[in-house]
Design an enzyme around this catalytic site. Structure first.
Site, PDB file in Angstrom:
ATOM      1  N   ASP A   1     -55.885 -27.939 -14.355  1.00 32.12           N
ATOM      2  CA  ASP A   1     -55.070 -29.011 -14.918  1.00 32.12           C
ATOM      3  C   ASP A   1     -55.036 -29.031 -16.436  1.00 32.12           C
ATOM      4  O   ASP A   1     -54.047 -29.412 -17.043  1.00 32.12           O
ATOM      5  CB  ASP A   1     -55.536 -30.372 -14.403  1.00 32.12           C
ATOM      6  CG  ASP A   1     -56.933 -30.719 -14.893  1.00 32.12           C
ATOM      7  OD1 ASP A   1     -57.897 -30.092 -14.438  1.00 32.12           O
ATOM      8  OD2 ASP A   1     -57.057 -31.612 -15.751  1.00 32.12           O
TER       9      ASP A   1
ATOM     10  N   ASP B   1     -60.310 -27.124 -18.570  1.00 32.85           N
ATOM     11  CA  ASP B   1     -61.478 -26.770 -17.772  1.00 32.85           C
ATOM     12  C   ASP B   1     -61.053 -25.899 -16.591  1.00 32.85           C
ATOM     13  O   ASP B   1     -59.932 -25.411 -16.540  1.00 32.85           O
ATOM     14  CB  ASP B   1     -62.212 -28.041 -17.320  1.00 32.85           C
ATOM     15  CG  ASP B   1     -61.272 -29.016 -16.613  1.00 32.85           C
ATOM     16  OD1 ASP B   1     -60.210 -28.583 -16.132  1.00 32.85           O
ATOM     17  OD2 ASP B   1     -61.606 -30.218 -16.553  1.00 32.85           O
TER      18      ASP B   1
ATOM     19  N   TYR C   1     -59.878 -38.361 -12.893  1.00 32.20           N
ATOM     20  CA  TYR C   1     -58.551 -38.736 -12.417  1.00 32.20           C
ATOM     21  C   TYR C   1     -58.657 -39.859 -11.396  1.00 32.20           C
ATOM     22  O   TYR C   1     -58.223 -39.729 -10.256  1.00 32.20           O
ATOM     23  CB  TYR C   1     -57.823 -37.513 -11.840  1.00 32.20           C
ATOM     24  CG  TYR C   1     -57.469 -36.499 -12.896  1.00 32.20           C
ATOM     25  CD1 TYR C   1     -56.426 -36.731 -13.790  1.00 32.20           C
ATOM     26  CD2 TYR C   1     -58.200 -35.329 -13.034  1.00 32.20           C
ATOM     27  CE1 TYR C   1     -56.117 -35.819 -14.788  1.00 32.20           C
ATOM     28  CE2 TYR C   1     -57.895 -34.406 -14.032  1.00 32.20           C
ATOM     29  CZ  TYR C   1     -56.849 -34.660 -14.899  1.00 32.20           C
ATOM     30  OH  TYR C   1     -56.544 -33.759 -15.885  1.00 32.20           O
TER      31      TYR C   1
ATOM     32  N   GLU D   1     -56.894 -31.168 -26.347  1.00 38.18           N
ATOM     33  CA  GLU D   1     -56.833 -30.555 -25.022  1.00 38.18           C
ATOM     34  C   GLU D   1     -55.401 -30.558 -24.493  1.00 38.18           C
ATOM     35  O   GLU D   1     -54.734 -31.588 -24.493  1.00 38.18           O
ATOM     36  CB  GLU D   1     -57.746 -31.275 -24.030  1.00 38.18           C
ATOM     37  CG  GLU D   1     -57.876 -30.545 -22.707  1.00 38.18           C
ATOM     38  CD  GLU D   1     -59.008 -31.080 -21.837  1.00 38.18           C
ATOM     39  OE1 GLU D   1     -59.379 -30.398 -20.872  1.00 38.18           O
ATOM     40  OE2 GLU D   1     -59.520 -32.188 -22.132  1.00 38.18           O
TER      41      GLU D   1
END
Length: 489
Positions: free
Chosen positions: A79, A82, A230, A466
């Site tokens: 996603d 990571d 999430y 990120e």
């Protein structure tokens, strides 16, 4: 050391005037940005990479994913920066890529096949996740806590890869309905290329939607490791609205419309994201009244326009903050995800308005399709470098862009340059290094600046550095529209 280099980097941005991503007309090169925004997804791929892989510093990874449950869960997307695969943001990413094509694929020119391939990479994985085991939807691969304790290339992963799922006894209406939306939207995009495959997607979407409606519950109550990464903060009613809206668009079956009307999903919203789908569902449903002239959908138009009035800067009912440089600012962490998602809705609703010469009012302020497009363009232009710092927040676009992206694979040496294993703890030297990333994650859009338009290029600052698939996915549609209207600038 990293801080000094970052300050020097920002100093250069403030004092150097040239910006290669801008044409003589003053517009960014939207066609170039579109191509790069789609290419980014290749850098996020998990599984066995195809021969036509263009981001060459990536290699095969996660080839045993699913083995912990004796199923095949290879493929899909990481996603963000990571190496975990989370089903909820991956499904939203796939839905938004598909919606981008459905609305603006005709303006993608040579990038349509690449965008469709990005959709299929997501739908292939989601189809496996939905059909491997009857009565289960697999919603995650990898232990996020262990993964975040390491700084490793995906090709080197040696952290645990447990598998997480929802089922009738452990429900997850939100993730099931979002996955249903993704599969239904993907079926619409891919049916002209492979009708049999599209039928499989749609059949799985119908099954998932039935599951989501019958077994109610938030998936983060069943899959505890989802938090704090999430969590389903908005609950699951928005996904039930969103998923049924997509099933209705894909099937025209009134059953889904009846579900929608039975939900009582009337929560007002001034945000759109992987977590909160109310605004997106209402814009999608408004198409029926604005384009198809079906007045029974007028309540969704009213709700969509209430959302837009909460966004527009000159609206008396605005609830949205803007930076001094004019950027929509919702939350401090990865704010550009909200900018790209909201800009897509602005662009799409403007398209629907144009089809019927529709206008509306935010109290006493007249809103036209051009009002929405002007704001959306300003947001996209800001991302591409027309901002107080003169920095493009898309990696590889323009002269100045982030060099120290918070991304494991991009920051570590590639397999080609360092074939031996780089261990969990050994990799942290690259996280904390002040040097630029070793591999260019072309097209990645990072979290972006703060509420004052400030930005420091420091890799450890994941809230601003990120990238994420759900930042890029809605951007693809907006860029396609702009490239179609303005060309290369």
């Amino acid at each position: 050391m990293a801080t000094n280099k970052s300050l020097f980097f920002v100093f250069l941005l403030l004092h150097l005037a040239s910006f290669h991503g801008v044409s003589a007309k003053g517009n960014p090169n939207y066609a170039d940005a579109l191509a790069k925004s789609i290419l980014f997804f290749q850098g996020q791929r998990s599984g066995k990479l195809p021969p036509d892989q263009k981001i060459k510093w990536r290699s095969n990874s996660g080839l045993s994913d699913g083995s912990a449950a004796n199923v095949d869960l290879t493929g899909g997307y990481y996603d963000a920066g990571d190496n975990v695969k989370f089903g909820l943001p991956m499904a939203f990413t796939t839905t938004m890529l598909a919606w981008s094509i459905l609305e603006f694929g005709g303006k993608m020119s040579g990038q349509l096949s690449e965008a469709s391939a990005a959709v299929k990479w997501g739908s292939d994985y989601l189809l496996k996740a939905a059909t491997q085991t009857p009565g289960k939807l697999y919603v995650g691969v990898g232990d996020p806590n262990s993964d975040h304790s390491c700084w490793e290339r995906p090709e080197d992963m040696d952290t645990p890869r447990p598998v997480f799922s929802v089922s009738p006894s452990n429900p997850g209406s939100d993730v099931a309905a979002e996955t249903a939306a993704a599969l239904a939207a993907s079926a619409l995009v891919l049916q002209s290329r492979d009708r049999a495959y599209a039928r499989r997607l749609l059949l799985a979407a119908k099954d998932l939607m039935g599951f989501a409606m019958q077994y109610r519950g938030a998936y983060s109550d069943s899959v505890r490791v989802a938090c704090p990464y999430y969590c389903s903060y908005s609950g699951y009613k928005d996904e039930l609205l969103w998923g049924n809206a997509w099933l209705y668009r894909a099937t025209k079956n009134a059953t889904y419309l009846n579900f929608i009307n039975s939900l009582g999903a009337n929560d007002m919203a001034d945000i759109f994201s992987w977590d909160n789908k109310f605004a997106g569902a209402r814009v999608l449903l408004s198409r029926k009244t604005l384009v198809d002239k079906d007045k029974s959908f007028e309540p969704f138009r009213f709700q969509a326009e209430d959302f837009l009035c909460r966004i527009l800067p000159n609206s008396p009912s605005k609830t949205t903050q803007y930076t001094p440089g004019g950027l929509i600012f919702k939350l401090s962490s990865a704010n550009l995800q909200y900018v790209t998602s909201i800009s897509f809705l602005l662009t799409t609703y403007a398209k629907y308005m144009t089809s019927s010469s529709h206008t509306f009012f935010c109290q006493n302020v007249l809103i036209t399709s051009n009002t929405l497009r002007t704001l959306a363009k300003k947001q996209i232009d800001y991302i591409l470098g027309q901002n107080p710092l003169g920095i493009s927040y898309m990696v590889g676009f323009g002269t100045f862009y982030p060099q120290r992206v918070h991304h494991r694979g991009s920051s570590l040496p590639s397999i080609a340059n360092h074939s031996s294993h780089i261990g969990c703890q050994e990799g942290f030297q690259y996280l904390f290094s002040g040097n630029p990333n070793q591999n260019l994650l072309t097209g990645a859009v990072v979290g972006g600046p703060d509420q004052n338009d400030a930005f420091s290029d420091i890799r450890t600052d994941y809230t601003h550095l990120e990238p994420a698939t759900y930042i890029n996915a809605p951007l693809v549609g907006s860029l396609a529209y702009l490239a179609g209207r303005y060309g290369s600038g």
